[in-house]
Design a protein around this motif. Sequence first.
Motif, PDB file in Angstrom:
ATOM      1  N   ARG A  86     -47.734  35.567  23.278  1.00  9.28           N
ATOM      2  CA  ARG A  86     -46.993  34.342  23.580  1.00  9.28           C
ATOM      3  C   ARG A  86     -47.874  33.104  23.447  1.00  9.28           C
ATOM      4  O   ARG A  86     -47.415  32.059  22.989  1.00  9.28           O
ATOM      5  CB  ARG A  86     -46.425  34.414  25.009  1.00  9.28           C
ATOM      6  N   ILE A  87     -49.152  33.213  23.819  1.00  6.35           N
ATOM      7  CA  ILE A  87     -50.010  32.038  23.929  1.00  6.35           C
ATOM      8  C   ILE A  87     -51.020  31.908  22.790  1.00  6.35           C
ATOM      9  O   ILE A  87     -51.173  30.839  22.194  1.00  6.35           O
ATOM     10  CB  ILE A  87     -50.776  32.076  25.276  1.00  6.35           C
ATOM     11  N   ILE A  88     -51.708  32.973  22.464  1.00  9.21           N
ATOM     12  CA  ILE A  88     -52.909  32.879  21.646  1.00  9.21           C
ATOM     13  C   ILE A  88     -52.678  32.527  20.172  1.00  9.21           C
ATOM     14  O   ILE A  88     -53.394  31.665  19.632  1.00  9.21           O
ATOM     15  CB  ILE A  88     -53.740  34.178  21.750  1.00  9.21           C
ATOM     16  N   PRO A  89     -51.722  33.139  19.451  1.00  9.16           N
ATOM     17  CA  PRO A  89     -51.612  32.828  18.018  1.00  9.16           C
ATOM     18  C   PRO A  89     -51.412  31.338  17.720  1.00  9.16           C
ATOM     19  O   PRO A  89     -52.144  30.767  16.892  1.00  9.16           O
ATOM     20  CB  PRO A  89     -50.388  33.650  17.585  1.00  9.16           C
ATOM     21  N   ALA A  90     -50.448  30.709  18.365  1.00  9.73           N
ATOM     22  CA  ALA A  90     -50.207  29.283  18.118  1.00  9.73           C
ATOM     23  C   ALA A  90     -51.408  28.445  18.548  1.00  9.73           C
ATOM     24  O   ALA A  90     -51.775  27.472  17.880  1.00  9.73           O
ATOM     25  CB  ALA A  90     -48.946  28.828  18.856  1.00  9.73           C
ATOM     26  N   TYR A  91     -52.014  28.837  19.652  1.00 14.16           N
ATOM     27  CA  TYR A  91     -53.206  28.123  20.141  1.00 14.16           C
ATOM     28  C   TYR A  91     -54.338  28.181  19.120  1.00 14.16           C
ATOM     29  O   TYR A  91     -54.971  27.157  18.811  1.00 14.16           O
ATOM     30  CB  TYR A  91     -53.644  28.735  21.464  1.00 14.16           C
ATOM     31  N   LEU A  92     -54.608  29.361  18.562  1.00 14.30           N
ATOM     32  CA  LEU A  92     -55.692  29.496  17.588  1.00 14.30           C
ATOM     33  C   LEU A  92     -55.402  28.719  16.306  1.00 14.30           C
ATOM     34  O   LEU A  92     -56.328  28.201  15.667  1.00 14.30           O
ATOM     35  CB  LEU A  92     -55.925  30.967  17.270  1.00 14.30           C
ATOM     36  N   VAL A  93     -54.143  28.629  15.928  1.00 12.07           N
ATOM     37  CA  VAL A  93     -53.778  27.834  14.755  1.00 12.07           C
ATOM     38  C   VAL A  93     -54.166  26.367  14.975  1.00 12.07           C
ATOM     39  O   VAL A  93     -54.760  25.728  14.100  1.00 12.07           O
ATOM     40  CB  VAL A  93     -52.270  27.951  14.457  1.00 12.07           C
ATOM     41  N   VAL A  94     -53.851  25.843  16.154  1.00 11.43           N
ATOM     42  CA  VAL A  94     -54.174  24.440  16.442  1.00 11.43           C
ATOM     43  C   VAL A  94     -55.686  24.252  16.574  1.00 11.43           C
ATOM     44  O   VAL A  94     -56.238  23.249  16.094  1.00 11.43           O
ATOM     45  CB  VAL A  94     -53.440  23.970  17.715  1.00 11.43           C
ATOM     46  N   VAL A  95     -56.374  25.184  17.201  1.00  8.46           N
ATOM     47  CA  VAL A  95     -57.840  25.107  17.281  1.00  8.46           C
ATOM     48  C   VAL A  95     -58.424  25.063  15.870  1.00  8.46           C
ATOM     49  O   VAL A  95     -59.329  24.259  15.577  1.00  8.46           O
ATOM     50  CB  VAL A  95     -58.414  26.307  18.065  1.00  8.46           C
ATOM     51  N   ALA A  96     -57.926  25.910  14.982  1.00  5.82           N
ATOM     52  CA  ALA A  96     -58.421  25.930  13.602  1.00  5.82           C
ATOM     53  C   ALA A  96     -58.175  24.598  12.903  1.00  5.82           C
ATOM     54  O   ALA A  96     -59.042  24.088  12.178  1.00  5.82           O
ATOM     55  CB  ALA A  96     -57.749  27.072  12.832  1.00  5.82           C
ATOM     56  N   TYR A 308     -43.951  24.493  23.961  1.00  8.56           N
ATOM     57  CA  TYR A 308     -45.343  24.929  23.832  1.00  8.56           C
ATOM     58  C   TYR A 308     -45.962  24.415  22.530  1.00  8.56           C
ATOM     59  O   TYR A 308     -47.092  23.898  22.519  1.00  8.56           O
ATOM     60  CB  TYR A 308     -45.426  26.450  23.891  1.00  8.56           C
ATOM     61  N   ALA A 309     -45.215  24.524  21.434  1.00  8.61           N
ATOM     62  CA  ALA A 309     -45.717  24.037  20.145  1.00  8.61           C
ATOM     63  C   ALA A 309     -45.901  22.521  20.161  1.00  8.61           C
ATOM     64  O   ALA A 309     -46.868  21.988  19.601  1.00  8.61           O
ATOM     65  CB  ALA A 309     -44.772  24.449  19.023  1.00  8.61           C
ATOM     66  N   ILE A 310     -44.968  21.816  20.802  1.00  5.73           N
ATOM     67  CA  ILE A 310     -45.113  20.361  20.932  1.00  5.73           C
ATOM     68  C   ILE A 310     -46.366  20.038  21.724  1.00  5.73           C
ATOM     69  O   ILE A 310     -47.157  19.162  21.347  1.00  5.73           O
ATOM     70  CB  ILE A 310     -43.881  19.741  21.614  1.00  5.73           C
ATOM     71  N   TYR A 311     -46.548  20.744  22.833  1.00  7.32           N
ATOM     72  CA  TYR A 311     -47.709  20.477  23.685  1.00  7.32           C
ATOM     73  C   TYR A 311     -49.014  20.656  22.910  1.00  7.32           C
ATOM     74  O   TYR A 311     -49.919  19.824  22.999  1.00  7.32           O
ATOM     75  CB  TYR A 311     -47.691  21.397  24.901  1.00  7.32           C
ATOM     76  N   LEU A 312     -49.106  21.720  22.155  1.00  6.80           N
ATOM     77  CA  LEU A 312     -50.335  21.986  21.421  1.00  6.80           C
ATOM     78  C   LEU A 312     -50.627  20.939  20.352  1.00  6.80           C
ATOM     79  O   LEU A 312     -51.773  20.509  20.197  1.00  6.80           O
ATOM     80  CB  LEU A 312     -50.239  23.363  20.749  1.00  6.80           C
ATOM     81  N   SER A 313     -49.607  20.522  19.619  1.00  5.07           N
ATOM     82  CA  SER A 313     -49.826  19.766  18.382  1.00  5.07           C
ATOM     83  C   SER A 313     -49.564  18.274  18.463  1.00  5.07           C
ATOM     84  O   SER A 313     -49.945  17.538  17.549  1.00  5.07           O
ATOM     85  CB  SER A 313     -48.940  20.357  17.276  1.00  5.07           C
ATOM     86  N   HIS A 314     -48.913  17.782  19.528  1.00  9.79           N
ATOM     87  CA  HIS A 314     -48.379  16.425  19.470  1.00  9.79           C
ATOM     88  C   HIS A 314     -49.448  15.340  19.310  1.00  9.79           C
ATOM     89  O   HIS A 314     -49.207  14.330  18.656  1.00  9.79           O
ATOM     90  CB  HIS A 314     -47.510  16.122  20.697  1.00  9.79           C
ATOM     91  N   ALA A 349     -43.649  21.035  15.379  1.00 12.64           N
ATOM     92  CA  ALA A 349     -43.419  22.059  16.398  1.00 12.64           C
ATOM     93  C   ALA A 349     -42.431  23.106  15.917  1.00 12.64           C
ATOM     94  O   ALA A 349     -42.594  24.312  16.167  1.00 12.64           O
ATOM     95  CB  ALA A 349     -42.922  21.412  17.683  1.00 12.64           C
ATOM     96  N   LEU A 350     -41.387  22.660  15.214  1.00 16.64           N
ATOM     97  CA  LEU A 350     -40.395  23.597  14.688  1.00 16.64           C
ATOM     98  C   LEU A 350     -41.029  24.531  13.664  1.00 16.64           C
ATOM     99  O   LEU A 350     -40.762  25.744  13.652  1.00 16.64           O
ATOM    100  CB  LEU A 350     -39.240  22.825  14.052  1.00 16.64           C
ATOM    101  N   LEU A 351     -41.886  23.985  12.813  1.00 20.44           N
ATOM    102  CA  LEU A 351     -42.582  24.814  11.833  1.00 20.44           C
ATOM    103  C   LEU A 351     -43.476  25.837  12.527  1.00 20.44           C
ATOM    104  O   LEU A 351     -43.501  27.019  12.146  1.00 20.44           O
ATOM    105  CB  LEU A 351     -43.429  23.929  10.899  1.00 20.44           C
ATOM    106  N   MET A 352     -44.214  25.403  13.531  1.00 19.39           N
ATOM    107  CA  MET A 352     -45.079  26.317  14.269  1.00 19.39           C
ATOM    108  C   MET A 352     -44.268  27.408  14.950  1.00 19.39           C
ATOM    109  O   MET A 352     -44.663  28.577  14.970  1.00 19.39           O
ATOM    110  CB  MET A 352     -45.905  25.544  15.306  1.00 19.39           C
ATOM    111  N   GLU A 357     -45.028  31.327  16.156  1.00 19.46           N
ATOM    112  CA  GLU A 357     -44.597  31.878  17.441  1.00 19.46           C
ATOM    113  C   GLU A 357     -43.608  33.034  17.272  1.00 19.46           C
ATOM    114  O   GLU A 357     -43.802  34.123  17.838  1.00 19.46           O
ATOM    115  CB  GLU A 357     -43.979  30.778  18.305  1.00 19.46           C
ATOM    116  N   LYS A 358     -42.538  32.819  16.537  1.00 18.61           N
ATOM    117  CA  LYS A 358     -41.509  33.849  16.416  1.00 18.61           C
ATOM    118  C   LYS A 358     -42.012  35.139  15.769  1.00 18.61           C
ATOM    119  O   LYS A 358     -41.731  36.244  16.267  1.00 18.61           O
ATOM    120  CB  LYS A 358     -40.297  33.301  15.663  1.00 18.61           C
ATOM    121  N   PRO A 359     -42.763  35.056  14.656  1.00 23.93           N
ATOM    122  CA  PRO A 359     -43.264  36.309  14.064  1.00 23.93           C
ATOM    123  C   PRO A 359     -44.170  37.096  15.011  1.00 23.93           C
ATOM    124  O   PRO A 359     -44.076  38.329  15.074  1.00 23.93           O
ATOM    125  CB  PRO A 359     -44.043  35.821  12.833  1.00 23.93           C
TER     126      PRO A 359
END
Length: 375
Positions: A86-96, A308-314, A349-352, A357-359
Motif C-alpha cells: 500500500r505504501i512503499i511502491p508509490a513512495y519509492l517512485v517519488v523518491v526516485a 496518498y498519491a497527491i500527498y507524495l507528489s504535489h 496523482a491519477l497516473l500514479m 498503486e493499483k497494480p
Amino acid sequence: MTLVTEKKLYGLDHLRALAIMLVFVFHYGRIFPHPEWTNTVSKFGWTGVDLFFVLSGYLIASQLFLKISEGKSISCREFFVKRFFRIIPAYLVVVAIYFLFPYVHEREALAPLWKYLTFTQNLGLDLRTQGTFSHAWSLCIEEQFYLLLPLTLIALIQFRLLKKAGWLLLFLFILGFAARYFSYVHFVQPNLDSSDIWYFWYKWIYYPTYCRLDGLLAGVGLAAVLQFRPAWKEKLSLYANWFLLAGILVLTSAYFLCMEEESFGASVFGFPLVSLGYGMLVLSAICPKGLLFKKGSLVTAQLATLSYAIYLSHKFVIHVTQDIVSRVGVAADSNSMFIICITTSLSVALLMNRLVEKPFLALRDVILKRWQQAG
C-alpha cells in the motif's frame, strides 16, 4: 444501533478528502507564490496531517483489534505485506523522481537517501538545508507506527497485559506533553528572538516522532473503545451529530490557540487539542445516523482514492507547473495558476494511482490469496 467499521465509508472518504485539501493549500500557501486568500486556509492547513494520523490510527488498529476480539492471532507477515504494497511502491517512485531529477526540487537539497529508505528523515530534519520532500516526515512517523503497533500488541497478548493497554495509551499521551514541554523549554524558547526560530520549532516540536503521536494515539484509542467496549459503542452512536459539532468547536478553539504556532500553548497543547477534535469527527463519520456517514460524494470519494498519491507528489508538481506555466504569462500568485496547479496535481496523482498503486495492490491481493490457499 451500531457503529460501522468497514474500510470503505462515505464519512471517512469525506475526511480523507478534507485532510488532503488542507495539506495541499497549506503547502501551496507556505512554499509557493499564491493568491492572498489562501493564507487564511493555510494558517490551519498543517492539521490535515493530524487528521491523516487519526484516520490511520483508527483504521489500522481496528483491523488488528478485530482479529484479537475474534480470538485470532496477529500475523505480522500478512500485516507488513499489506502495508508494504500500500505504501512503499508509490513512495519509492517519488523518491526516485526527487533523486534522479534535481529540476523538480521545490526547495533546498534533499536529506540523505538512507534517511528516506529507513524512514528516519523526520529525526533531526534541517529545513534550512533539506527542505525538498520534507513532507515525507509524516510517512516516517506512520511507518514507525506500523512497525511498532502489531509488535506491541503481540507482546501485550503474550504477557497477558492486553487489559492494561489503556494505561499504556495514557502513558504515551502524557509522554507527548512531557516531550514537547522539554523540547520547547530547552530548544525553542532560548531561540525565540532568532530569525531562524521556525527552524528550531520544526526540528524540535513539529517533526520528531515523540512529539507527534497524539493523532495516532487518538485513532488507536477510538478503535479500542469501539471494539472492546460494546456498551459504550451503542451509547456513543446515538450522538453522532453532536460529536460532529463538538469536533468543529474543538478545532475552532485549536485554530485560535495555534494562531502563533511557535508559542508555548500551541507547541505543548495544540497537537492533542487538534487530535481530539479530529477524533470526534472520525467518530461522527462512522456512526450510521451521522451526517458525514449518510451523504456520499463522487468528488470526495475520488479525492480520498488519490489522497496518498497527491500527498507524495504535489510539491514537485506545483513547482514544475509554476515554473513552466509562468513562462507563458500566467502570474505565479494568481487564481488561474492555483487552478492549473490543482489540475496538474490531480492528473499526476491519477497516473500514479493507475500505473503504480493499483497494480501493486492487485499483486498484494494475489500473494495474500495464495497464502490463504496454502493454509
